[in-house]
Design an enzyme around this catalytic site. Structure first.
Site, PDB file in Angstrom:
ATOM      1  N   TYR A 143      -0.789   2.005   6.845  1.00 49.68           N
ATOM      2  CA  TYR A 143      -1.397   3.322   6.679  1.00 49.68           C
ATOM      3  C   TYR A 143      -2.905   3.129   6.574  1.00 49.68           C
ATOM      4  O   TYR A 143      -3.374   2.259   5.843  1.00 49.68           O
ATOM      5  CB  TYR A 143      -0.871   3.999   5.410  1.00 49.68           C
ATOM      6  CG  TYR A 143      -1.489   5.353   5.125  1.00 49.68           C
ATOM      7  CD1 TYR A 143      -1.164   6.462   5.912  1.00 49.68           C
ATOM      8  CD2 TYR A 143      -2.381   5.529   4.071  1.00 49.68           C
ATOM      9  CE1 TYR A 143      -1.719   7.707   5.647  1.00 49.68           C
ATOM     10  CE2 TYR A 143      -2.930   6.782   3.797  1.00 49.68           C
ATOM     11  CZ  TYR A 143      -2.600   7.856   4.584  1.00 49.68           C
ATOM     12  OH  TYR A 143      -3.148   9.098   4.329  1.00 49.68           O
ATOM     13  N   ASP A 238      -8.734  -3.376   7.345  1.00 50.72           N
ATOM     14  CA  ASP A 238      -8.736  -2.223   6.452  1.00 50.72           C
ATOM     15  C   ASP A 238      -8.443  -2.727   5.041  1.00 50.72           C
ATOM     16  O   ASP A 238      -7.304  -2.974   4.668  1.00 50.72           O
ATOM     17  CB  ASP A 238      -7.694  -1.197   6.898  1.00 50.72           C
ATOM     18  CG  ASP A 238      -7.683   0.019   5.984  1.00 50.72           C
ATOM     19  OD1 ASP A 238      -8.476   0.046   5.011  1.00 50.72           O
ATOM     20  OD2 ASP A 238      -6.882   0.941   6.235  1.00 50.72           O
ATOM     21  N   LYS A 266     -11.101   2.946  -2.684  1.00 51.67           N
ATOM     22  CA  LYS A 266     -10.416   2.691  -3.962  1.00 51.67           C
ATOM     23  C   LYS A 266     -11.288   1.960  -4.995  1.00 51.67           C
ATOM     24  O   LYS A 266     -12.112   2.589  -5.645  1.00 51.67           O
ATOM     25  CB  LYS A 266      -9.084   1.980  -3.708  1.00 51.67           C
ATOM     26  CG  LYS A 266      -8.132   2.860  -2.840  1.00 51.67           C
ATOM     27  CD  LYS A 266      -6.716   2.332  -2.821  1.00 51.67           C
ATOM     28  CE  LYS A 266      -5.857   3.030  -1.779  1.00 51.67           C
ATOM     29  NZ  LYS A 266      -5.071   4.133  -2.274  1.00 51.67           N
TER      30      LYS A 266
HETATM   31  N1  PMP Z   1      -6.406   2.615   4.234  1.00 52.73           N
HETATM   32  C1  PMP Z   1      -5.539   2.072   3.359  1.00 52.73           C
HETATM   33  C2  PMP Z   1      -5.114   0.642   3.536  1.00 52.73           C
HETATM   34  C3  PMP Z   1      -5.047   2.833   2.300  1.00 52.73           C
HETATM   35  O1  PMP Z   1      -4.181   2.284   1.445  1.00 52.73           O
HETATM   36  C4  PMP Z   1      -5.462   4.169   2.164  1.00 52.73           C
HETATM   37  C5  PMP Z   1      -4.955   5.072   1.051  1.00 52.73           C
HETATM   38  N2  PMP Z   1      -3.887   4.658   0.346  1.00 52.73           N
HETATM   39  C6  PMP Z   1      -6.363   4.683   3.106  1.00 52.73           C
HETATM   40  C7  PMP Z   1      -6.822   3.873   4.122  1.00 52.73           C
HETATM   41  C8  PMP Z   1      -6.846   6.096   3.024  1.00 52.73           C
HETATM   42  O2  PMP Z   1      -7.674   6.242   1.908  1.00 52.73           O
HETATM   43  P1  PMP Z   1      -7.917   7.682   1.257  1.00 52.73           P
HETATM   44  O3  PMP Z   1      -6.603   8.101   0.679  1.00 52.73           O
HETATM   45  O4  PMP Z   1      -8.972   7.430   0.231  1.00 52.73           O
HETATM   46  O5  PMP Z   1      -8.382   8.573   2.345  1.00 52.73           O
END
Ligand code: PMP
Length: 428
Positions: A143, A238, A266
């Site tokens: 994701y 990512d 995060k």
């Molecule tokens: N990339 C990864 C690996 C994530 O775990 C997340 C959210 N869990 C996101 C992108 C998206 O981040 P956000 O919810 O802050 O938009």
């Protein structure tokens, strides 16, 4: 008597779709009423009925120092008193950019945004603008936020709700996304051999944390690095979840892979909305205002958010921080696995730094298919029984869990003891 949580959820559903502002919060997969939290301190949170929980979600990863860390709260209060936002550059943003670029070898330049989604979406646009190619490779079950091109066979909430691709994404958009199997090195080699010249970028979670937790197989990340280098594609790690969560130099340091672009979120905001993307200078130069790839944000680099992030970054990069956090998280997963073995429940668990995966299967999964084969019903029962025991886990069998520096050895022991009581009830 209905609880305050029940009342709030009933009311919320009238005014907010599903009663929540992000789908997995709704407890759809595990059933029951989501807990509305009123406060948190250290390793603990308290819900609207006043019940206390040991928290292993930590706002889905950002709260690596625990809830309401006094230094982070103070930084936020002091910064807020000077103005909430300017929409103009501030020295604090520079401080964060200097820190990140000095700290991570692959980061020549970085741009701050306000969420992980913005970071990945922008990084992909930049990779496409830089290469002049359209095709993106992602992996099933990973994701990367909810941008259109990324909502194809994605993880996290999409797995929780059993629909790994979203409605509303035009086929014209998703046709530029090639979805491969995480940890399948042969498949990656094959696709690059066939279509390498069309591939703008590969985006990958270096440790997959949105289909529960899957570690990269030996050689998998290196194979992505090699193929991207050979074919002129951009490798995007990512690290929104893994950044400053798996180790002081993020997963890229842990596994010795230097990406072309890195996305962060995060932990770098410490619980406030901060994301970032950065990498090679020649690629970052393509970004507006110096280059042709447009990207912007009214609240990007928000001073209050950045203040919380800086406090967090300085603490997690202190010598010893990750040794302690990693050991404590390892003790948690070892203790849980032992408790399950004692009770005769098929269960396994593993961790990387301060993130962990719990699996209702005999051994940790190494692929998306293996994750999907875990016993989801047993997880749901485990989840609710742990909730009654005062332990708050992610409300889905497909999410990773998080330990913070505020979790004490006694917290870990109490969690293992609670799990032992629960496993005894779950035993076949
Ligand atoms: N990339 C990864 C690996 C994530 O775990 C997340 C959210 N869990 C996101 C992108 C998206 O981040 P956000 O919810 O802050 O938009």
């Amino acid at each position: 008597m209905t609880s305050r949580n029940d009342q709030l959820f009933a009311e919320s559903q009238k005014h907010i779709p599903g009663g929540v502002n992000s789908p997995v919060r709704a407890f759809r997969s595990v059933g029951g009423t989501p807990r509305f939290f009123e406060r948190g301190l250290g390793s603990r949170v308290w819900d609207a009925d006043g019940k206390e929980y040991l928290d292993y979600v930590g706002s889905w990863g950002p709260l690596i120092l625990g809830h309401a860390h006094p230094d982070a709260v103070r930084a936020v209060q002091e910064t807020a008193a000077l103005g909430l936002s300017f929409g103009a550059p501030t020295a604090r943003e520079l401080e964060m950019a200097e820190f990140l670029t000095a700290w991570l070898p692959g980061l020549d330049q970085v741009r701050l945004v306000s969420s992980g989604t913005e970071a990945t979406m922008s990084a992909i646009r930049l990779a496409r603008g830089h290469t002049g190619r359209d095709l993106m490779i992602k992996f099933e079950g990973c994701y990367h936020g909810h941008a259109d091109s990324l909502l194809v066979k994605a993880g996290s909430g999409l797995l929780t709700f059993g629909s790994p691709s979203s409605a509303g994404v035009p086929a014209d958009t998703s046709k530029h996304t090639l979805v491969l199997d995480y940890n399948d090195i042969d498949q990656v080699n094959r696709v690059f051999a066939e279509r390498g010249g069309e591939i703008a970028c590969v985006i990958v979670e270096p440790v997959a944390g949105n289909m529960n937790l899957i570690k990269p197989a030996p050689g998998f990340l290196a194979c992505l690095r090699e193929n991207c280098t050979r074919h002129g594609a951009v490798l995007i790690l990512d690290e929104v979840m893994t950044g400053f969560r798996t180790g002081p130099k993020c997963a890229q340091g842990l596994y010795g892979i230097t990406p072309d672009l890195t996305t962060l979120g995060k932990v770098i905001g410490g619980g406030m909305p901060v994301g970032a993307f950065g990498g090679k200078a020649e690629i970052m130069a393509k970004l507006a205002p110096t280059g042709p790839v447009y990207q912007a944000g009214t609240l990007s680099g928000n001073p209050v958010a950045v203040a919380a992030g800086l406090v967090t970054l300085h603490k997690v990069t202190q010598p010893g921080f990750f040794e302690t956090l990693t050991a404590r998280t390892q003790r948690l997963v070892d203790g849980l696995a032992q408790a399950a073995r004692d009770a005769g429940v098929p269960f396994s668990a593993q961790s990387v730094g301060g993130m962990f995966g719990l699996y209702f299967r005999a051994a940790p999964p190494t692929s998306y298919a293996e994750v999907m084969a875990c016993d989801k019903e047993s997880f749901n029962r485990f989840f609710h029984m742990m909730l009654l025991e005062g332990v708050y886990l992610a409300p889905s069998a497909f999410e990773a869990g998080f330990v913070s520096a505020a979790h004490s050895d006694a917290d870990i022991d109490a969690t293992i003891a609670a799990a032992a009581r629960v496993f005894a009830k779950l035993a076949p």
